[in-house]
Every structure is written in C-alpha cells, then in structure tokens.
Design an enzyme around this catalytic site. Structure first.
Site, PDB file in Angstrom:
ATOM      1  N   SER A   1       0.793  -1.161   0.230  1.00  0.00           N
ATOM      2  CA  SER A   1       0.042  -0.094   0.034  1.00  0.00           C
ATOM      3  C   SER A   1       0.969   1.283   0.008  1.00  0.00           C
ATOM      4  CB  SER A   1      -0.884  -0.099   1.239  1.00  0.00           C
ATOM      5  OG  SER A   1      -1.999   0.838   1.061  1.00  0.00           O
TER       6      SER A   1
ATOM      7  N   HIS B   1      -8.289  -4.637  -1.493  1.00  0.00           N
ATOM      8  CA  HIS B   1      -7.238  -4.017  -0.674  1.00  0.00           C
ATOM      9  C   HIS B   1      -7.244  -4.408   0.828  1.00  0.00           C
ATOM     10  CE1 HIS B   1      -4.223  -0.726  -0.733  1.00  0.00           C
ATOM     11  NE2 HIS B   1      -4.545  -0.644   0.745  1.00  0.00           N
TER      12      HIS B   1
ATOM     13  N   ASP C   1      -9.915  -3.620  -6.048  1.00  0.00           N
ATOM     14  CA  ASP C   1      -9.189  -2.645  -5.009  1.00  0.00           C
ATOM     15  C   ASP C   1      -9.852  -1.145  -5.142  1.00  0.00           C
ATOM     16  OD1 ASP C   1      -7.553  -0.971  -3.476  1.00  0.00           O
ATOM     17  OD2 ASP C   1      -5.750  -2.248  -3.936  1.00  0.00           O
TER      18      ASP C   1
END
Length: 759
Positions: A582, A722, A668
């Site tokens: 991330s 995510h 995501d």
C-alpha cells in the site's frame, strides 16, 4: 477505548488506518495482518466483539492518519467539451482494458516458472500453521450468564457455567444466503432481545447490517445495506453510520418499538472528516466521532435518553485530536491538546466538557507510542512502545499512582482481549513478534503484578536472535531497526535479507506473528523492519516529521537503514530484497529510483506508486482528506514539485533496476489499478532501454552481462481487495512472493558461479 472497524480499538484511532486488517486466524485468534503477508485461516472472519472497532483498512474513530485509502479510480483531467470527454473516456477505457489483458497474458506465460517452488512453499506454510495452531476458543461476548461467540460463520449462545458444551445457534451466514460473506462485528442490545451483525464480502468495502430478534426462534428483523459502524443506545434503539464511496458522513437512528422509524441524526459537511460511532465501556454514552487526520470533534448521545439531540463535547479545533471515555460522571479525554503534541489523558465534568475545563491526568513521555488504551472501573491501562520495547502503564483512579510494567524484550506487538469486561479485576492480553507466536499474559489490579499464563503447547521460539539498531539518517536523526535472524546462522553477510518498510499515516510496521516469517528464519534469512519517519513508532511527532513536505525524510531513513545493515554484515545488496504494501510502496518505489543498487529484488502488494496523479484527481472520494498526509499539489505549486521529486511513477528512468513482483487487485477501491498498470509499463520499458544501451553493468561487487534484464512482474488478482482476501488466496499470494524472491536470489548465486568458472 476503541474506535471503528472490527477489533482494533484505540489502536486504529491512534495509528490511523493501518494497512493491516483483522483476520480471524486459523488459531481462532483475531490477528492484525500486514497486507504483504496475510496468511489467514480457512475461515477468514473479522469479528469485533469489543463494542468498539477495527483497523486501518478504513478510517476508524480517530482515523487520524488513515492508510492509503484511495478507491479504484482513473486519472482524469478537465475536458472542455462533452464530445471530447466521452471520446477521452472511451479511449482511456480501451487503453486500460488492453493493458490489463496484456499483463494477465504476461503473468500466464511466466507463472509456470514459479509453480513448483510456490507449491513447496505452500506445503511448508500449511505445515507451520498446523504446528502453531492453538487450542484457544473464539472471542466471547459475555452478558451476565450468557456468552455469545462466533465460529465458522455461525453465532452461538451458551451459558457461562455450562461445562457440557451446550449451545444454541442464533445465526448462520449460509442459512440466510450470505455464503460469500464473513462476520465483521456483533452488537447485542442491553436487554439481549436483539442482535446486530455486520456482514462483509472480501470483494466489497461496504458491509450489510442484519438485525436479529432473539426470541425462542431467532428471526431477521431488519437488513440495512452499506453500514460502517453501529451501536445500541437502548434496548430497542440502534444508531449507525452509512458508508458510500469509502466515506461515512451520516448518522442514523432506527427504532424497534411498536412504532418503528428511522431518522437522520447527524451529517458531516466537511469532506476531510470521517464519522463513526463508539459506545463507552460503561455503556453510559454513545459518541459520534468526526475525525480528519489532524482534527477531531465528538458529540454525546445519552443512553438513558436516546431520543435527545446529541450534545457537543468540544468544537473542532484545528490540529487537536481527541477521543472520549466515561467514568463516574466524568469524561476521560485522550487528546493531543497542549504544548507537546503527543497524546495525554485528561478529564472534565460531563456538564462542562469544554476544553477550558480539561484537567491533565497523565502525559506520555516524548517519543513514546500509545498503542492502545483500556478503561476499567478503577484503572486505566496504557499499552506503550518506546525505542522498540513494549510496556504497560497502569493508572489507578483511586490512589492516583502510575505503575510501569516492563514486558519481555522479544515482544513486538500487543493483542488485546476482544471484549474485556468493564468491571473485571484483571486485564488480559497477548504478546507476539513476527517470529514468536502469541503468548498470553494478564495484569492483576488486585495483586499489582504481571501474570504469565499457563504454558502453551507451542513454546516461545528460542533459536531466533532479536537485535535493535539505530541508523543515522541524512539529517543525523536516529532511525530504529528491528532485526531477526537464527542464532545458528554463520556468515551473515552471505545470507538473504528481507527488509520491510511502510512510513505513512503514523502507522507502525505490522510486526505480529506470521508463519512465513518463521519459515524464512528457519531457512537462514535475515528479517529487518525499518521504522522510518512517517510511521508512528516514536509517537505523533515521528509521523509529522515524515508527512507532507517531510516525505523525503522517510526515503533518507530507509536508505540509511539498509546501508547500516550492510555495513554491520547483515547480508549485502545482491542478497537483499525489499517488501512493502500500500502506502509503503511510495518509499520502496522511490528507493528503487534513487538507489537501485542497494537491493536485488522487491515485492509490493497493492502499492501506491502514482502519488502525483492521484492527488491531482479531486473527484476521487479520498483525495481531499489525504491532502493532510501528502499535500495539495493543485493549490500549491511547491507541493506539486515536491511530490514530483519522490513519486515513484514520475521518477522512473533508464537504469539497472532490481527485479520487481507486484500483486494488485481488480476490486481494489483504494489503490487505482490504472496507476499500477502505468507504473509497471513504464518501469519495464526503462529496464529494457537500459539493457539495450549497456553491455556490462556493475551491480555491487559483481558483473552482470549486458543482456541481463530484471523481472518486472504484475500479478493481477480477480478475487480479493485491498482489505480482504480468502485464506486460500492469501496463502497462494504469500507463496508466490517468496517463490519469486528465492528464484531471484538463486539466479544471483548461479550467475556468480557461472562467472567464476570463466564461462
């Protein structure tokens, strides 16, 4: 004091949206799992039984420093005419589809190279998971003699004094047709007539709240879509927040009386703020918490009068964060208010809660990280970190004394009891590290001592050495590093090294136990965790010193850490790999541009690598609130130039890059897949351009033939997101990452042998 999402508590509130998620692990433990390394159990449930919330996959109460939460979005610019805009959108979609298809075909072509090793690693990881499975029970919620718990997608009720294991089934995901969902949070009404449950799919950011009426035969009373947080204010009054496009700005009240109705109670007008609901430990108040990354505002709902309008505690003041608990008609306020902008515990009367009436109870020492906080009837327990070491501060509200409790030096992470009772005389928690499985401890308020729970079947790992170092950064700042390696390892300079980094939102690197970390140690790897600025390891000031105009400090810290490791004989560049997830992709990607010779390979999970374009796209749901972390390049040209100076995508150039393996997700919503696709395409072209121009390239101390080209691999997963992935998907993902790293370092060794033989 807990804040938002499942099972994270104040920790999220303090760390911001961490890039970790609570997974219901194979050992039936709620664990925080780093997005890079998230092997979970076959039943990957997020369960928040704490009357609180959860971690950084979103913004919790006090999501003051959220993670990289950008939703799936395309880069866009203003187009003057509608026709041009439509043409541009169509062209952009075609380019996106072509890139996506090309990368999927590329992965299909090369994945066979890693298949055999991936399978061997998976077998080893499953073996380790079975070995380190504990015989512990699921998290429990106790109401008097009744105990509620969740297992395998079902919620059960048992009696506290029942030794025969008799249980009643109250709820089943499959029976209600939610087969692809997992239970995220449970809330029981005060009279136990109703139960509210949030269900979430691994491919969606939004949860569904199901309210069950707990009669002799439980029935579904109501289903509310797109809910983030919810709490019972009274026996038949539920408050909840609605979530849309990763934002929570509205609070509703719904009743289950004879005259059922739902009404809007609160609306947040500022796009930088995220709203959630929390219930104080004594169930006296619900708090409506509206938080940006730097500022807070809290409203109280009196649970004795749930239909009254919310009362403001303290109007938002720029730069002041605060969160509320309650005890004996006084509000206990965890806040950054005051000269030293670290957390302090203060108190004020409920009737006069303004800032002018706040009185100091306890202030943290400088460079101390408040990990979590629990309120009890006569005590408050602070879970703290200082210079990498964990300890407790126990504050007595009766004697007004503070007792500091040192914890074992091997410990790196706390795991709190999921639902501690407010009136209990003992505080239970677990300690663990990346290579040490969770071990149970308790602190007795009556005895004023720390109790190590009965020995578990799996002992603490004793053949792993933990070293804590300090690297001197470019500006002389000392940056902590935590290193793990086997005590049996010899010639550490020849061992592979895996470096971990994050450095954003005031979030600590995830250092909870992972089977794959232990496997690497057993196979001779060295693990290093670089606690760079921008993270939260040394308190709020550590984060502030690494955000906005200070982002480059995190990059300098990372470089200094890796160089110190090599200087001290922990591996060398050709055996070094870097792992990030991330927002950690910003520093990892930046290092690859500035100092590619320091590492041989890199694995990234859902990486944020296109900072500038994302922060310039204001129609995206999270861009505005993220400006407090990265800056606003549209309003300030200095920010534009500064972000451009370190943005991984913007600074790719023809040079000898390390090999890179990236995992991204089609679903995501936080990291734009388009940005990842563009990054990979540009990086691959730069590596090819360099290889075509260069006959020989010197990397560290050995020569690489000019036609050597790094592997640039993008693995796009159709499942997962995510925040959440299934146990099988997570296992496969970690195994692929490790297979890639082993393959790359094997090729280095093979190349050296090839050259020494004179071939």
């Amino acid at each position: 004091m807990k804040v938002r999402m499942s099972c994270v508590g104040l920790r999220n509130l303090l760390q911001g949206l961490s890039f970790s998620v609570k997974y219901y692990s194979k050992h039936n433990h709620l664990q925080t799992i780093c997005l890079y390394s998230k092997i979970q159990q076959k039943i990957c449930h997020i369960l928040d039984c704490s009357g609180s919330t959860c971690t950084h996959k979103t913004l919790p109460t006090g999501s003051i420093l959220p993670w990289r939460l950008f939703s799936c979005k395309q880069e866009g610019t203003k187009i003057p005419s509608k026709r041009k805009q439509n043409t541009s959108i169509i062209t952009s979609e075609l380019l996106y589809k072509n890139l996506l298809k090309s990368e999927q075909e590329n992965w299909n072509d090369i994945s066979a190279r890693y298949k055999a090793m991936t399978e061997r690693i998976k077998e080893k990881l499953e073996e380790l998971q079975n070995k380190y499975t504990f015989n512990s029970v699921s998290p429990r919620i106790r109401f008097g003699e009744n105990v509620y718990f969740e297992e395998n997608g079902c919620i059960f009720l048992s009696k506290a004094d029942d030794d025969e294991g008799n249980v009643d089934a109250l709820f089943s995901i499959k029976d209600l047709g939610f087969s692809d969902a997992f239970i995220q949070r449970i809330r029981i009404s005060p009279d136990q007539r109703y139960m509210a449950i949030s269900l979430k799919s691994e491919n969606s950011e939004e949860a569904t709240c199901v309210i069950m009426k707990l009669d002799h035969s439980p029935v579904v009373e109501k289903v509310i879509p797109s809910v983030f947080s919810f709490e019972w204010a009274a026996n038949d009054v539920l408050y909840y927040t609605s979530q849309k496009n990763l934002k929570c700005q509205n609070v509703f009240m719904t009743t289950f009386t004879d005259q059922k109705h739902t009404k809007l109670v609160y609306t947040e007008q500022d796009a930088r703020f995220f709203v959630d609901i929390y219930c104080t430990k004594d169930r006296r108040f619900l708090t409506i918490n509206s938080n940006s990354k730097t500022t807070s505002e809290v409203w109280l709902i009196d649970c004795r009068h749930p239909f009254k309008l919310p009362a403001l505690v303290q109007a938002r003041t720029k730069g002041v964060i605060y969160h509320i608990e309650h005890r004996n008609d006084e509000l206990y306020i965890l806040t950054t208010y005051g000269e030293l902008a670290e957390y302090k515990l203060m108190k004020a009367p409920v009737a006069s809660s303004g800032m002018e009436n706040w009185q100091l109870v306890y202030a943290l020492e400088k460079k101390t990280k408040l990990v979590d906080l629990e309120m009890f009837t006569d005590h408050c327990v602070m879970f703290l970190k200082n210079a990498g070491h964990l300890y407790l501060n126990v504050i007595s509200f009766v004697s007004h004394l503070v007792q500091s409790i040192e914890l074992p030096t091997w410990a790196c992470e706390f795991e709190l009891e999921s639902h501690p009772e407010h009136t209990t005389s003992t505080c239970y928690f677990q300690l663990n590290s990346p290579v040490h499985p969770p071990k149970c401890f308790a602190y007795s308020f009556k005895e004023n001592n720390l109790i190590e729970q009965a020995a578990q079947e799996v002992p603490i790992i004793t053949n792993c050495h933990t070293t804590r170092l300090l690297a001197k950064s470019k500006d002389e700042t000392l940056v902590p590093i935590t290193v793990f390696h086997s005590m049996n390892s010899k010639e550490l300079h020849r061992k592979p090294l895996l470096v971990h980094v994050y450095g954003a939102y005031g979030i600590d690197l995830n250092m909870s136990f992972k089977e794959e970390k232990l496997m690497l140690i057993e196979e001779g790897w060295i693990l290093a965790y670089c606690h760079v600025r921008g993270g939260g390891e040394l308190g709020l000031s550590w984060h502030k010193d690494g955000c906005q105009y200070n982002k480059l400090k995190g990059l300098h810290d990372l470089k200094a850490c890796i160089m110190l490791l090599h200087q001290l004989g922990f591996s060398q560049p050709k055996y070094t790999a870097l792992a990030a997830a991330s927002a950690g992709g910003v520093l990892a990607g930046a290092l690859c541009n500035t100092d590619p010779e320091l590492i041989r390979a890199m694995v990234l999970q859902a990486p944020f690598v296109d900072v500038l374009n994302t922060m310039m796209t204001t129609h995206l749901p999270l861009t505005i609130e993220e400006q407090e972390e990265w800056g606003n390049p549209l309003a300030d040209e200095k920010y534009m130039k500064y972000i451009k100076s370190y943005c991984p995508y913007q600074n790719i150039k023809p040079q000898c890059y390390p090999s890179v393996f990236i995992t991204a997700y089609e679903n995501d919503q936080r990291i734009p897949l388009t940005g990842v696709l563009r990054y990979v395409k540009k990086l691959r072209k730069a590596a090819l351009d360099h290889a075509s121009r260069t006959r020989k390239k010197v990397i560290t101390s050995f020569i690489v033939p000019g036609n050597w080209i790094p592997s640039i691999i993008l693995d796009i997963r159709a499942n997962g997101s995510h925040c959440d992935s299934s146990w099988e998907d997570s296992l496969n993902e970690v195994a692929r990452h490790l297979a890639f790293l082993n393959k790359e370092l094997e090729e280095v060794c093979h190349l050296q042998r090839h050259m020494k033989s004179g071939k």
